[in-house]
Design an enzyme around this catalytic site. Structure first.
Site, mmCIF file in Angstrom:
data_model
loop_
_atom_site.group_PDB
_atom_site.id
_atom_site.type_symbol
_atom_site.label_atom_id
_atom_site.label_comp_id
_atom_site.label_asym_id
_atom_site.label_seq_id
_atom_site.Cartn_x
_atom_site.Cartn_y
_atom_site.Cartn_z
ATOM 1 N N HIS A 137 0.873 -1.183 0.000
ATOM 2 C CA HIS A 137 0.000 0.000 0.000
ATOM 3 C C HIS A 137 0.908 1.230 0.000
ATOM 4 O O HIS A 137 2.027 1.177 0.505
ATOM 5 C CB HIS A 137 -0.837 -0.056 1.284
ATOM 6 C CG HIS A 137 -1.866 1.024 1.430
ATOM 7 N ND1 HIS A 137 -1.554 2.299 1.826
ATOM 8 C CD2 HIS A 137 -3.214 1.009 1.242
ATOM 9 C CE1 HIS A 137 -2.666 3.019 1.885
ATOM 10 N NE2 HIS A 137 -3.686 2.259 1.535
ATOM 11 N N ASP A 214 3.219 -4.323 7.980
ATOM 12 C CA ASP A 214 1.997 -3.549 7.829
ATOM 13 C C ASP A 214 0.847 -4.536 7.989
ATOM 14 O O ASP A 214 0.541 -5.306 7.077
ATOM 15 C CB ASP A 214 2.001 -2.876 6.449
ATOM 16 C CG ASP A 214 0.665 -2.218 6.125
ATOM 17 O OD1 ASP A 214 -0.298 -2.402 6.879
ATOM 18 O OD2 ASP A 214 0.604 -1.525 5.090
ATOM 19 N N GLN A 217 -4.388 -5.098 7.023
ATOM 20 C CA GLN A 217 -5.393 -6.034 6.486
ATOM 21 C C GLN A 217 -5.303 -7.412 7.132
ATOM 22 O O GLN A 217 -6.104 -8.288 6.802
ATOM 23 C CB GLN A 217 -5.210 -6.184 4.963
ATOM 24 C CG GLN A 217 -5.387 -4.913 4.173
ATOM 25 C CD GLN A 217 -6.834 -4.416 4.146
ATOM 26 O OE1 GLN A 217 -7.767 -5.146 4.496
ATOM 27 N NE2 GLN A 217 -7.010 -3.177 3.762
ATOM 28 N N LYS A 240 -10.446 -0.719 10.403
ATOM 29 C CA LYS A 240 -10.621 -1.944 9.597
ATOM 30 C C LYS A 240 -11.013 -3.114 10.500
ATOM 31 O O LYS A 240 -11.242 -4.225 10.054
ATOM 32 C CB LYS A 240 -9.342 -2.250 8.827
ATOM 33 C CG LYS A 240 -9.026 -1.151 7.795
ATOM 34 C CD LYS A 240 -7.861 -1.497 6.943
ATOM 35 C CE LYS A 240 -7.244 -0.295 6.269
ATOM 36 N NZ LYS A 240 -8.025 0.255 5.168
ATOM 37 N N CYS A 378 -4.841 2.462 -3.600
ATOM 38 C CA CYS A 378 -3.604 2.992 -3.008
ATOM 39 C C CYS A 378 -2.466 1.984 -3.150
ATOM 40 O O CYS A 378 -1.625 1.849 -2.247
ATOM 41 C CB CYS A 378 -3.789 3.375 -1.535
ATOM 42 S SG CYS A 378 -5.009 4.635 -1.295
HETATM 43 N N1 7TS Z 1 -1.716 -0.579 4.706
HETATM 44 C C1 7TS Z 1 -2.639 -1.370 4.141
HETATM 45 C C2 7TS Z 1 -2.282 -2.786 3.782
HETATM 46 C C3 7TS Z 1 -3.924 -0.880 3.947
HETATM 47 O O1 7TS Z 1 -4.848 -1.675 3.408
HETATM 48 C C4 7TS Z 1 -4.245 0.455 4.306
HETATM 49 C C5 7TS Z 1 -5.573 1.055 4.018
HETATM 50 C C6 7TS Z 1 -3.239 1.218 4.906
HETATM 51 C C7 7TS Z 1 -1.993 0.670 5.081
HETATM 52 C C8 7TS Z 1 -3.488 2.597 5.396
HETATM 53 O O2 7TS Z 1 -4.351 2.576 6.480
HETATM 54 P P1 7TS Z 1 -4.862 3.926 7.153
HETATM 55 O O3 7TS Z 1 -5.903 3.475 8.115
HETATM 56 O O4 7TS Z 1 -3.699 4.564 7.796
HETATM 57 O O5 7TS Z 1 -5.420 4.752 6.016
HETATM 58 N N2 7TS Z 1 -6.248 0.467 2.936
HETATM 59 C C9 7TS Z 1 -7.345 0.938 2.279
HETATM 60 C C10 7TS Z 1 -7.952 0.229 1.251
HETATM 61 O O6 7TS Z 1 -7.595 -0.846 0.818
HETATM 62 N N3 7TS Z 1 -8.997 0.955 0.807
HETATM 63 O O7 7TS Z 1 -9.074 2.084 1.527
HETATM 64 C C11 7TS Z 1 -8.048 2.083 2.460
#
Ligand code: 7TS
Length: 420
Positions: A137, A214, A217, A240, A378
């Site tokens: 990501h 990371d 997910q 999430k 992303c």
């Molecule tokens: N890393 C992964 C693997 C992610 O899926 C996401 C967000 C992030 C980092 C960033 O997370 P945040 O909470 O700091 O924004 N992924 C997604 C997605 O797949 N669709 O919208 C956000």
């Protein structure tokens, strides 16, 4: 091809609990969108909240809100107790050895940036290398590009295969004495690939290379044990996990966090301040400058408790049935190609359909009450690898049903007929 599975023949249960019962805990799911029953299949972007999370946040604001760590009065003490209690809930959830290792951040993105700025940037020299994969990501790409830009370090990318798996043999060739960090996704948001991180970590450990995972997910869909994984940093977001937005976690090994300088300066992260010299608070507060997202931490703890009551292993087992069913149904749609066919996947299906742009597909599905995400997720380098601009992505949670997958599949069939 085998005879198709029938959704009506499948038991929608998380452990012993009926998914219909679970869905009653999620008020948002019970609504019509554009005249159709909502099918919320965009859980990888953000999951929905059970009533217990909404109640915990609302109770806090109704009865207990005050600033933390700074008042002798009752409300401040209650807020502090709940905020620090949430840290203990998180510690236990990922099996960290101490709550000092749990830093509250705004989310995964901020957690990775904290490590980039406080751990990696001061330690790397020109020619040193930071190793990531082509599956990441943007949150696990851009902070490292910043570090490299200002230090002269080099960002190295482990390639992926046509299945969307990280190429382990290539990784073994790439890691070496110049590598100062391995930063890997645990589960890909764009494709659903579960990366066998244990294998990667064991090579990195042998060479003394620190590892950041990371887990944005991974944590919502499986049980994660940071001690068993033996990683140095683990990052995730509450939203999430059925928790609130604007709050997440950086886990770091205590010894490493202790050796790192604070990243942001301000209130709460200090012990004493004078114009001559400032001394810093101890862990974990050293990394939590300013008034934190107190209600967020409380909401995250309520979400974790909810998931734990269902049992993460039962959640993973049910979601794997959803994935299996969705994959098998989608494969039967002519002109549909699934992107990302790794052997081990979380419940994410990314796909493209011949002759229909994913964005148009997203709009058509929304008109039928179905929420999916379309775009590059992303993870633009993943799209570049597969030579596509975007995908449509259905991502499932434990409250989704086989009937919702039928709703998706029927809508895709009619989209094809409409546009072909
Ligand atoms: N890393 C992964 C693997 C992610 O899926 C996401 C967000 C992030 C980092 C960033 O997370 P945040 O909470 O700091 O924004 N992924 C997604 C997605 O797949 N669709 O919208 C956000």
């Amino acid at each position: 091809m085998n005879a198709p599975l029938k959704s009506s023949a499948l038991a929608a249960k998380v452990g012993d609990v009926d998914v219909i019962t679970i869905r009653r805990d999620f008020p948002i799911l019970n609504q019509q969108i554009n005249g159709h029953t909502l099918a919320y299949l965009d859980n990888a972007a953000s999951a929905q909240h059970p009533q217990s999370v909404i109640d915990a946040i609302s109770r806090y604001y109704q009865h207990d809100h005050a600033n933390v760590h700074r008042g002798v009065h009752t409300l401040s003490q209650r807020a502090t107790e709940q905020y620090e209690g949430a840290r203990e809930v998180v510690r236990q959830f990922i099996n960290a050895s101490s709550s000092k290792e749990i830093i509250f951040t705004r989310g995964t993105t901020e957690a990775i940036n904290l490590v980039a700025e406080s751990f990696v940037r001061p330690r790397v020299k020109p020619g040193n290398e930071i190793l990531i994969s082509a599956l990441e990501h943007h949150a696990n790409i851009v902070p490292w590009q910043h570090v490299c830009k200002y230090t002269g370090a080099i960002l190295k990318i482990i390639p992926i295969t046509e299945q969307g798996e990280v190429d382990f043999a290539a990784f073994e060739q790439m890691i070496g004495s110049r590598t100062k960090l391995l930063a890997l996704t645990h589960v890909s948001n764009a494709l659903g690939t579960i990366v066998p991180v244990e294998k990667f970590i064991s090579v990195a450990k042998r060479l003394g290379v620190p590892v950041l995972l990371d887990g944005a997910q991974a944590v919502p869909h499986s049980s994660v044990d940071v001690q068993k994984l033996d990683c140095d940093f683990y990052c995730f977001s509450a939203h999430k996990l059925c928790g609130p937005t604007g709050i997440g976690v950086l886990y770091g090994r205590e010894k490493i966090l202790n050796a790192m300088p604070p990243w942001q300066g301000g209130g709460d992260m200090i012990l004493t301040v004078s114009f001559e010299k400032t001394t810093y608070n101890q862990l974990p507060w050293k990394f939590e400058a300013g008034t934190p997202h107190i209600a967020g931490a409380i909401g995250m703890a309520a979400a974790i408790r909810y998931l734990q009551a269902l049992n993460m292993n039962h959640i993973a087992a049910y979601e794997s049935q959803l994935l299996h069913y969705a994959t098998e149904q989608l494969q039967r749609i002519s002109g549909l190609r699934i992107i990302g066919t790794a052997t081990h996947k979380a419940a994410v299906v990314s796909f493209v359909m011949q002759g229909i742009h994913p964005h148009d597909l997203g709009t058509i599905l929304d008109s039928q009450g179905i929420a999916i995400r379309t775009g590059h997720h992303c993870a633009m380098p993943v799209m570049t690898f597969f030579k596509i601009p975007a995908t449509a992505r259905a991502s499932f949670a434990f409250y989704n049903t086989f009937a919702e997958i039928d709703q998706l599949v029927a809508a895709l069939h009619s989209a094809r007929e409409m546009l072909m």
